[in-house]
Design a protein around this motif. Structure first.
Motif, short mmCIF file in Angstrom:
data_model
loop_
_atom_site.label_atom_id
_atom_site.label_comp_id
_atom_site.label_asym_id
_atom_site.label_seq_id
_atom_site.Cartn_x
_atom_site.Cartn_y
_atom_site.Cartn_z
N SER A 9 -7.65 3.11 -10.22
CA SER A 9 -6.96 3.54 -8.99
C SER A 9 -7.86 3.35 -7.78
N ARG A 10 -9.11 3.83 -7.88
CA ARG A 10 -10.00 3.74 -6.73
C ARG A 10 -10.33 2.30 -6.41
N LEU A 22 0.83 -1.20 0.00
CA LEU A 22 0.00 0.00 0.00
C LEU A 22 0.87 1.25 0.00
N ILE A 36 -7.14 -2.05 1.01
CA ILE A 36 -7.22 -1.52 2.37
C ILE A 36 -8.12 -2.37 3.26
N TYR A 61 -6.06 8.55 0.88
CA TYR A 61 -6.23 8.54 -0.58
C TYR A 61 -6.60 9.93 -1.09
N PHE A 94 -7.23 0.58 -4.78
CA PHE A 94 -7.06 1.02 -3.39
C PHE A 94 -8.11 0.37 -2.49
N GLU A 130 -5.39 12.75 -4.13
CA GLU A 130 -6.25 12.63 -5.30
C GLU A 130 -6.42 13.99 -5.95
N TYR A 189 -8.51 5.43 5.73
CA TYR A 189 -7.59 5.21 4.62
C TYR A 189 -7.99 6.01 3.38
N PHE A 211 0.56 6.78 -6.64
CA PHE A 211 -0.66 7.55 -6.82
C PHE A 211 -0.42 9.04 -6.60
N PHE A 259 1.96 1.83 -3.54
CA PHE A 259 0.85 2.33 -4.37
C PHE A 259 0.56 3.80 -4.06
N ILE A 260 0.53 4.16 -2.77
CA ILE A 260 0.24 5.54 -2.39
C ILE A 260 1.30 6.49 -2.96
#
Length: 429
Positions: free
Chosen positions: A349-350, A241, A357, A369, A353, A373, A365, A248, A244-245
């Motif tokens: 993406s959404r 995660l 999570i 995000y 995620f 965003e 979380y 993102f 990824f964050i």
């Protein structure tokens, strides 16, 4: 994922009603009316009509981003603790409505000058903040709305309706901007007042339809209400995660900086008029809505990640073509391709995620995000502003260089997504 706080989760299973689901779709439709018109017309009004530097405009996005990074996970944790996602969504919607009205009134009725520009920048920053913070709670409500196996579909349809709202807004507001409806003189700021009013009316209806909707009840220990720093520390125990964050954050920075500045780019580089810009945005949003609403088979994290990685390579190519486009028609073509990529990007993406999570901390979380965003930009505005600072005349060359600079964070994000893929392949959290 190892967490410090143990939680018992009690989920009340219920089928979402059509009213609740359509209320959720309508919310994205409504806020797009204000946000899309704000993105389309306010930057041009500020930079082109009032001669404010583009770097100052991007500074507002940066400051808003910092505030969101600090506050969004905090408010998400409060919503999780008290099971109050809908309440916080309603509160932020009110803040967005008031700040949108204040922006339009300041731009239309204050005396021209530095004071008006400063007031509008502050109001626009508030619009960005309340809009983005509202998405923390809006996204968290995806949990009770989407039954098993429907997350991709419900998420995509919500995004599609959001961009359909943008299409309707751009078409409907054009005669208002030109002074043919409601106003007697042409003014780009004309777009904001009716947009804010329409947002307020439609959002009120949306919230009424969703009034009985909440995320599943979560029974938390007294220590569950943690600081945002505890959430960031948790990410160290959840490396997939974290990777990824980071990705993102970078590609959102780049692409949303482009979105915030693309109308200025069109005018400075190609001399595109407002009618052509509006039509390009309409087609862009239409293609984005179709792409977001299309079933891409995002049923597993692996499939969602594959769609996202292919999309990011498409962005690298599209940004490079836009940077060196010899004429407006080449830019139009690549801009429409960007619309398709935009729809795929934000749905995959959404969904990814959401798949990664822990659901008992969904609002907390999604607060994280939301920090990265829409409009959560730090690196993007800084990179965009570098050529503008070194070429104060802000000519076509500087804006071409600015759009080229955005390729850098996208390339780094692709590398980080490769790390996510390796960890998924190895079965790591």
């Amino acid at each position: 994922m190892d967490v410090e706080i143990k939680k018992q989760v009690e989920i009340q299973v219920s089928q979402p009603s059509w009213k609740q689901r359509w209320g959720w779709y309508l919310f994205d439709f409504a806020n797009s009316i204000l946000i899309i018109n704000g993105t389309l017309y306010f930057p041009q009004w500020l930079v082109v009509d009032n001669k404010v530097s583009g770097s100052i405009y991007n500074l507002i996005a940066l400051l808003t981003s910092i505030l969101l990074i600090i506050s969004a996970p905090f408010f998400g944790a409060r919503a999780d603790k008290n099971n109050k996602c809908f309440f916080y969504l309603s509160l932020n919607s009110l803040g967005l409505f008031i700040s949108g009205l204040a922006l339009s009134v300041a731009g239309l009725y204050m005396q021209a000058g530095t004071g008006r520009n400063v007031a509008c920048l502050i109001c626009f920053g508030a619009v960005l903040y309340f809009y983005q913070l509202s998405l923390v709670f809006y996204n968290a409500l995806l949990n009770p709305l989407a039954k098993a196996g429907e997350v991709s579909k419900v998420s995509g349809v919500g995004l599609a309706w959001g961009w359909i709202g943008g299409i309707v807004a751009v078409i409907a507001i054009d005669p208002v901007v030109k002074g043919h409806l409601f106003f007697h003189t042409a003014n780009r700021m004309n777009a904001l007042l009716p947009s804010a009013i329409a947002f307020g009316i439609l959002t009120a209806l949306s919230l009424y339809l969703m009034r009985t909707l909440e995320k599943p009840n979560v029974v938390l220990s007294p220590q569950a209400h943690r600081s945002i720093f505890a959430l960031y520390r948790d990410l160290k125990a959840f490396p997939i995660l974290l990777a990824f964050i980071a990705a993102f954050f970078l590609y959102s920075d780049a692409i949303l900086t482009l979105e915030n500045n693309v109308t200025i780019f069109m005018e400075k580089v190609f001399g595109i008029d407002d009618d052509a810009k509006a039509m390009a945005f309409v087609v862009f949003l239409l293609l984005g809505a179709v792409a977001a609403g299309t079933e891409w088979g995002l049923s597993t994290p692996q499939k969602s990640l594959k769609a996202l990685r292919c999309c990011m390579w498409g962005w690298v190519i599209a940004l490079a073509v836009a940077c060196f486009a010899p004429g407006s028609w080449t830019f139009y073509a690549v801009f429409l391709v960007m619309g398709i990529l935009y729809g795929i990007l934000y749905n995959s993406s959404r969904v990814l995620f959401f798949q990664l999570i822990p659901k008992e901390k969904i609002a907390e979380y999604f607060g994280l995000y939301a920090s990265f965003e829409r409009f959560a930009s730090i690196i993007g505005p800084l990179l965009w502003s570098i050529p503008l600072v070194f070429r104060p005349q802000e000519d076509a060359i500087s804006y071409r260089a600015a759009i080229g600079m955005l390729i850098l964070p996208v390339v780094v994000s692709i590398y980080l997504l490769y790390i996510v893929r390796k960890k998924l392949d190895n079965g790591m959290n």
